[in-house]
Scaffold this motif. Structure first.
Motif, PDB file in Angstrom:
ATOM      1  N   LEU A   1     -94.515  69.467 -72.693  1.00  0.00           N
ATOM      2  CA  LEU A   1     -93.641  70.285 -71.850  1.00  0.00           C
ATOM      3  C   LEU A   1     -92.585  70.966 -72.717  1.00  0.00           C
ATOM      4  O   LEU A   1     -91.384  70.921 -72.439  1.00  0.00           O
ATOM      5  CB  LEU A   1     -92.997  69.421 -70.760  1.00  0.00           C
ATOM      6  CG  LEU A   1     -93.972  68.778 -69.772  1.00  0.00           C
ATOM      7  CD1 LEU A   1     -93.236  67.896 -68.773  1.00  0.00           C
ATOM      8  CD2 LEU A   1     -94.799  69.842 -69.045  1.00  0.00           C
TER       9      LEU A   1
ATOM     10  N   GLU B   1     -89.335  72.435 -66.113  1.00  0.00           N
ATOM     11  CA  GLU B   1     -88.194  71.931 -66.883  1.00  0.00           C
ATOM     12  C   GLU B   1     -87.526  70.765 -66.154  1.00  0.00           C
ATOM     13  O   GLU B   1     -87.148  69.771 -66.759  1.00  0.00           O
ATOM     14  CB  GLU B   1     -87.187  73.067 -67.101  1.00  0.00           C
ATOM     15  CG  GLU B   1     -86.123  72.730 -68.124  1.00  0.00           C
ATOM     16  CD  GLU B   1     -85.353  73.961 -68.552  1.00  0.00           C
ATOM     17  OE1 GLU B   1     -84.656  73.887 -69.576  1.00  0.00           O
ATOM     18  OE2 GLU B   1     -85.453  75.013 -67.868  1.00  0.00           O
TER      19      GLU B   1
ATOM     20  N   ARG C   1     -89.741  67.693 -66.430  1.00  0.00           N
ATOM     21  CA  ARG C   1     -89.594  67.080 -67.750  1.00  0.00           C
ATOM     22  C   ARG C   1     -88.350  66.182 -67.808  1.00  0.00           C
ATOM     23  O   ARG C   1     -88.415  65.057 -68.297  1.00  0.00           O
ATOM     24  CB  ARG C   1     -89.509  68.154 -68.836  1.00  0.00           C
ATOM     25  CG  ARG C   1     -89.455  67.584 -70.248  1.00  0.00           C
ATOM     26  CD  ARG C   1     -89.237  68.654 -71.301  1.00  0.00           C
ATOM     27  NE  ARG C   1     -87.891  69.239 -71.207  1.00  0.00           N
ATOM     28  CZ  ARG C   1     -87.402  70.102 -72.100  1.00  0.00           C
ATOM     29  NH1 ARG C   1     -88.161  70.517 -73.110  1.00  0.00           N
ATOM     30  NH2 ARG C   1     -86.180  70.581 -71.944  1.00  0.00           N
TER      31      ARG C   1
ATOM     32  N   ILE D   1     -93.942  63.855 -74.284  1.00  0.00           N
ATOM     33  CA  ILE D   1     -93.484  64.673 -73.153  1.00  0.00           C
ATOM     34  C   ILE D   1     -92.831  65.955 -73.651  1.00  0.00           C
ATOM     35  O   ILE D   1     -93.079  67.050 -73.137  1.00  0.00           O
ATOM     36  CB  ILE D   1     -92.518  63.863 -72.266  1.00  0.00           C
ATOM     37  CG1 ILE D   1     -93.261  62.714 -71.574  1.00  0.00           C
ATOM     38  CG2 ILE D   1     -91.850  64.767 -71.227  1.00  0.00           C
ATOM     39  CD1 ILE D   1     -92.361  61.766 -70.796  1.00  0.00           C
TER      40      ILE D   1
END
Length: 525
Positions: free
Chosen positions: A158, A133, A136, A154
């Protein structure tokens, strides 16, 4: 790393360039650099030209924090403007510092937990999900506003909700996600990081070590992004530098009524010194016999600027208007002290021996280089000047003996060597006549530069007795005058307000306050 609350990246100012300040100040109106009317009148048309200060009041925590942010922004913008080599570097902490020990231990604990969770059967993905996380968010922060396609990709790859569902079913493809992250980093990074990305692609380490390396490279990419932004921001700031810095300082002053206290004391000290040194004038119209001549505002400010060179910043706080240039001022001051000491040593040598060593530029250069090397770092609190001067004396005696014997002169006698050593070591005493002479003439040199409207023409005009350090003086003079010109262009209105209050208030330093002719005096200049 997954810890965004670390200390910010350290500032690296690189090698200071006096021309950086000068190039910025040259963009300002030339009249500003010559004590312009605008700098010393209170009716400027500019919004931020007339300084004002808020009355004393109790500040809230929010106001204090906002003022601190304004001051931080001012310092940061000033560094960008005056130093073209300024850039940010990834944090590099001292090896034995407590902060580094704590940070390393916290990071190690995180990676150990991550490795333990991934090695469980079945694997746990709590820390891995938090890791992904944060990666990202970092990748998204690199994108330009219009990069919608990359942003969408992205977010899809993710997708944290999807990854959590996969984790519940032990179906997370960590290797595939790492491969995608590295490929995306390769598309975003600067060319200088291509080799780092290549190493990540070829890595055969376990997943924990690979992710540690990914975060290391992401830190480098974050520094690259900040430095790219700085390079693009610098021309904009330089075009608006004076108004921007003046407005930011006014913002600090509005929130903190004491933001000019040290500056006021600095100017007041210069005014009092001038009044103390003033010669009583003969009785003139409107003045009683024995009154002291009252210095003009420019004379006061010039004296204040000159005092910056000889002030001890550890004992006397730097004026608030100079804090953004403290590092540059300290470096000039350190270089000046070392150059003065070198000049004092050479004056003693040539006044002691005279003829046999005159007209030998190669010998003079060797003695100067040798003395400079041995006195390098004399500003350090742990530097032993007396011990260093003993070493200088011994080396000079060796060089002189070598030069004299090569030209069939008798070598120095032990008594003469002892005399030379004693004279050189005596420059540690503040009342040493050679030291006093050199310091006085150095001040004359800088005073001439400060007072001249075109100081660049006088950089090479050093007083008698300072020829040995002429190149160093010219370089330091150019840097210092550039700082002074830029400083007074920004803070001239604040200085004018302070001087006006000191000279024409109900309790001025002078016994008999003169009529307020500051504006007329400045206009005539």
């Amino acid at each position: 790393m997954p810890f965004n609350d670390e200390r910010p990246a350290s500032m690296s100012s690189g090698e200071d360039q006096g021309s950086d300040v000068e190039s910025s100040s040259e963009r300002c109106d030339s009249s500003d650099l010559e004590y312009s009317r605008e700098s010393f009148t209170s009716d400027c048309s500019s919004k931020h030209c007339t300084p004002s200060s808020s009355p004393p009041k109790t500040l809230t925590l929010d106001e204090v924090m906002e003022s601190a942010r304004d001051l931080s922004n001012l310092s940061f913008a000033h560094e960008i403007i005056v130093n073209r080599n300024f850039h940010l570097e990834t944090d590099s902490l001292p090896q034995d510092s407590l902060w580094k020990v704590v940070r390393d231990n916290v990071h190690k604990a995180f990676w150990d937990i991550l490795e333990s969770e991934l090695n469980d059967d079945p694997p746990e993905y709590g820390h891995a999900i938090r890791l992904l996380e944060e990666i990202r968010e970092i990748l998204l922060s690199f994108l330009n506003p219009g990069a919608n396609r990359m942003r969408t990709q992205i977010m899809e790859v993710l997708d944290m909700d999807l990854i959590r569902q996969q984790a519940e079913n032990d179906a997370v493809d960590i290797q595939g996600l790492a491969s995608y992250i590295i490929t995306t980093m390769g598309k975003m990074c600067a060319p200088v990081r291509d080799e780092e990305i290549k190493k990540l692609r070829e890595s055969t380490d376990n997943m924990v070590t690979l992710f540690r390396e990914i975060f290391r490279v992401l830190d480098l990419m974050k520094a690259d992004m900040v430095n790219f932004t700085i390079d693009n921001l610098r021309p904009v700031l330089q075009r608006q530098s004076v108004e921007y810095e003046r407005a930011k300082f006014q913002s600090v002053l509005d929130k903190t009524h004491s933001a000019l206290d040290h500056t006021t004391l600095w100017i007041k000290s210069a005014l009092e010194a001038l009044l103390l040194a003033a010669i009583p004038t003969e009785q003139t119209e409107g003045q009683g016999k024995g009154q002291r001549a009252v210095p003009g505002p420019f004379q006061v400010l010039n004296a204040a600027f000159l005092s910056i060179l000889i002030s001890d910043y550890d004992k006397s706080p730097l004026p608030e208007t100079w804090v953004t240039d403290e590092t540059r001022l300290r470096e000039i001051q350190w270089q000046l002290r070392q150059s003065q000491a070198v000049n004092e040593v050479l004056l003693i040598v040539y006044s002691t021996f005279g003829g046999p060593i005159q007209g030998l530029p190669s010998l003079s250069d060797r003695l100067k280089r040798m003395t400079s090397v041995l006195l390098d770092g004399m500003h350090s609190p742990h530097f032993n000047l007396e011990e260093a001067l003993e070493g200088v004396s011994a080396q000079i005696c060796c060089e002189l003996n070598k030069s004299l014997t090569e030209r069939n002169y008798p070598a120095l006698t032990p008594a003469l060597q002892a005399t030379l050593r004693g004279q050189i070591c005596s420059i540690t005493q503040k009342d040493n006549p050679i030291r006093t002479l050199v310091e006085d003439r150095v001040q004359q040199y800088f005073q001439a530069l400060i007072c001249d409207p075109k100081p660049q023409a006088k950089l090479e005009q050093v007083p008698a007795g300072l020829t040995a350090i002429k190149p160093e003086l010219a370089l330091m003079g150019a840097k210092f005058i550039s700082l002074v010109n830029y400083n007074k262009t920004i803070y001239g209105p604040f200085y004018a307000d302070i001087i006006r209050k000191l000279m024409f208030s109900s309790n001025p330093p002078a016994a008999n306050p003169p009529q307020d002719t500051t504006q007329d005096s400045v206009t005539s200049n």
